[in-house]
Design an enzyme around this catalytic site. Structure first.
Site, short mmCIF file in Angstrom:
data_model
loop_
_atom_site.label_atom_id
_atom_site.label_comp_id
_atom_site.label_asym_id
_atom_site.label_seq_id
_atom_site.Cartn_x
_atom_site.Cartn_y
_atom_site.Cartn_z
N GLU A 141 -3.85 -30.57 57.90
CA GLU A 141 -5.25 -30.40 58.27
C GLU A 141 -5.40 -30.58 59.78
O GLU A 141 -4.62 -31.30 60.42
CB GLU A 141 -6.13 -31.45 57.59
CG GLU A 141 -6.15 -31.39 56.08
CD GLU A 141 -7.07 -32.45 55.50
OE1 GLU A 141 -7.50 -33.36 56.26
OE2 GLU A 141 -7.36 -32.39 54.30
N HIS A 186 -3.24 -35.22 58.52
CA HIS A 186 -4.24 -34.73 59.48
C HIS A 186 -3.92 -35.36 60.83
O HIS A 186 -4.49 -36.38 61.21
CB HIS A 186 -5.64 -35.10 59.02
CG HIS A 186 -6.73 -34.51 59.86
ND1 HIS A 186 -7.98 -34.23 59.35
CD2 HIS A 186 -6.77 -34.14 61.16
CE1 HIS A 186 -8.74 -33.71 60.32
NE2 HIS A 186 -8.02 -33.66 61.42
N HIS A 201 -12.75 -35.29 50.28
CA HIS A 201 -13.51 -36.25 51.07
C HIS A 201 -14.31 -37.17 50.15
O HIS A 201 -15.24 -36.75 49.46
CB HIS A 201 -14.45 -35.61 52.08
CG HIS A 201 -14.73 -36.53 53.25
ND1 HIS A 201 -13.94 -36.58 54.37
CD2 HIS A 201 -15.69 -37.47 53.43
CE1 HIS A 201 -14.41 -37.48 55.21
NE2 HIS A 201 -15.46 -38.05 54.65
#
Length: 238
Positions: free
Chosen positions: A70, A43, A190
Site C-alpha cells: 500500500e 504500507h 480499515h
C-alpha cells in the site's frame, strides 16, 4: 472465499521502538502465512516510521502468499513497487504526515493522475487496487482508471457498527453492487475487527480480500498470533 491479508506495520512499529530486530518482521510474516494468512500487507511511508523500504525488499524474497504494498504513489513508492513486483499494489491518497489512512481517493478529481499510475503499475505485472470511500459517484470514474479492484475504506462502518450495524453497512452494500456490475474486484480495510468483520462479510459475500493490521495485532496480545489469525479467518467463513 474472502482472503485475509495481515498488515504487519504494527509489528515493525514495535521493533523500531527498540532499534534492534525484535520482533523480526520477516519471521512474523512467515509465521502469519504458516498460521493461515492468505496475504501479507505492508504500507511503507516516506519517514519509515514502521515498515522500512528494506523490509519490503526482504519480504519480497520470502512471502509466498499474496504480497500487497500500500502507499501513496510518489516516485519512491513507484520505484519500489516496480522493483518488487508484488501481487497487488494498493493506492492510497495519504499525505506523508498522515498517521494512518483516513479517506479514499476522489477518483473524479484525480482520475487522469490515477489512470497514468495504474497503467504504469500494470505494465510491471501488478494487480492494482484503489482505496475508495463508499460513495457511488467515485466508482465509475475508478473503473475508468483501469484499476482491477477497489478497496472500501471501512472506518465509517466500524465507527458506527455498534450503534446501528444495518445503517452502518448500507452504503457499503450499495457500492459493492455497483463495483460488481462494473466488473471491479472488491477489497475492504480499515478498523475491521473480530466484532464487525463477520457482519460485513455476511452483507457483502463476494468480497475478494480484507486487509487487517492494528486490531489483529492487538488481539494477538491476548489470544496469541496463531489463534487470532484463525479467529479472523472463521469470521470470513460466514
Amino acid at each position: 472465499m474472502t482472503k485475509l491479508s495481515v498488515n504487519i506495520n504494527k509489528i515493525a512499529t514495535l521493533r523500531n521502538a527498540r532499534g534492534a530486530n525484535n520482533p523480526n518482521v520477516v519471521q512474523v510474516a512467515l509465521d502469519c502465512e504458516r498460521f493461515g494468512a492468505e496475504g501479507i500487507t505492508v504500507h511503507p511511508r516516506p519517514d519509515e516510521r514502521h515498515i522500512r523500504f528494506q523490509d519490503v525488499l526482504d519480504l519480497s524474497e520470502v512471502v509466498t502468499t499474496e504480497f500487497n504494498i500500500e502507499g501513496y504513489p510518489d516516485k519512491r513508492y513507484m520505484e519500489l513497487v516496480k522493483r518488487v513486483k508484488p501481487a497487488q499494489a494498493t493506492l492510497v491518497p495519504d499525505p506523508p504526515e498522515a498517521i494512518t489512512s483516513n479517506t479514499g481517493w476522489d477518483t473524479i478529481t484525480h482520475q487522469s493522475f490515477l489512470k497514468d499510475i495504474v497503467a504504469e503499475l500494470k505494465e510491471s505485472g501488478c494487480r492494482v487496487s484503489i482505496f475508495i470511500n463508499p460513495e457511488s459517484k467515485y466508482f465509475k470514474p475508478a473503473k475508468e482508471t483501469g484499476t482491477d479492484r477497489v478497496e472500501l475504506y471501512t472506518e465509517p462502518y466500524a465507527a458506527h457498527y455498534h450503534e446501528d450495524r444495518e445503517k452502518a453497512v448500507a452504503a457499503y452494500v450499495e457500492v459493492s453492487k455497483i463495483a460488481r456490475e462494473l466488473g471491479l474486484g472488491l477489497n475492504a480495510g480499515h478498523d475491521l475487527d473480530l466484532h464487525n468483520l463477520a457482519f460485513l462479510k455476511h452483507k457483502i459475500p463476494f468480497l475478494d480480500e480484507v486487509s487487517i493490521g492494528h486490531a489483529l495485532v492487538c488481539d494477538a496480545l491476548y489470544y496469541g498470533l496463531e489463534n487470532t489469525i484463525q479467529m479472523y479467518r472463521r469470521r470470513l467463513e460466514v
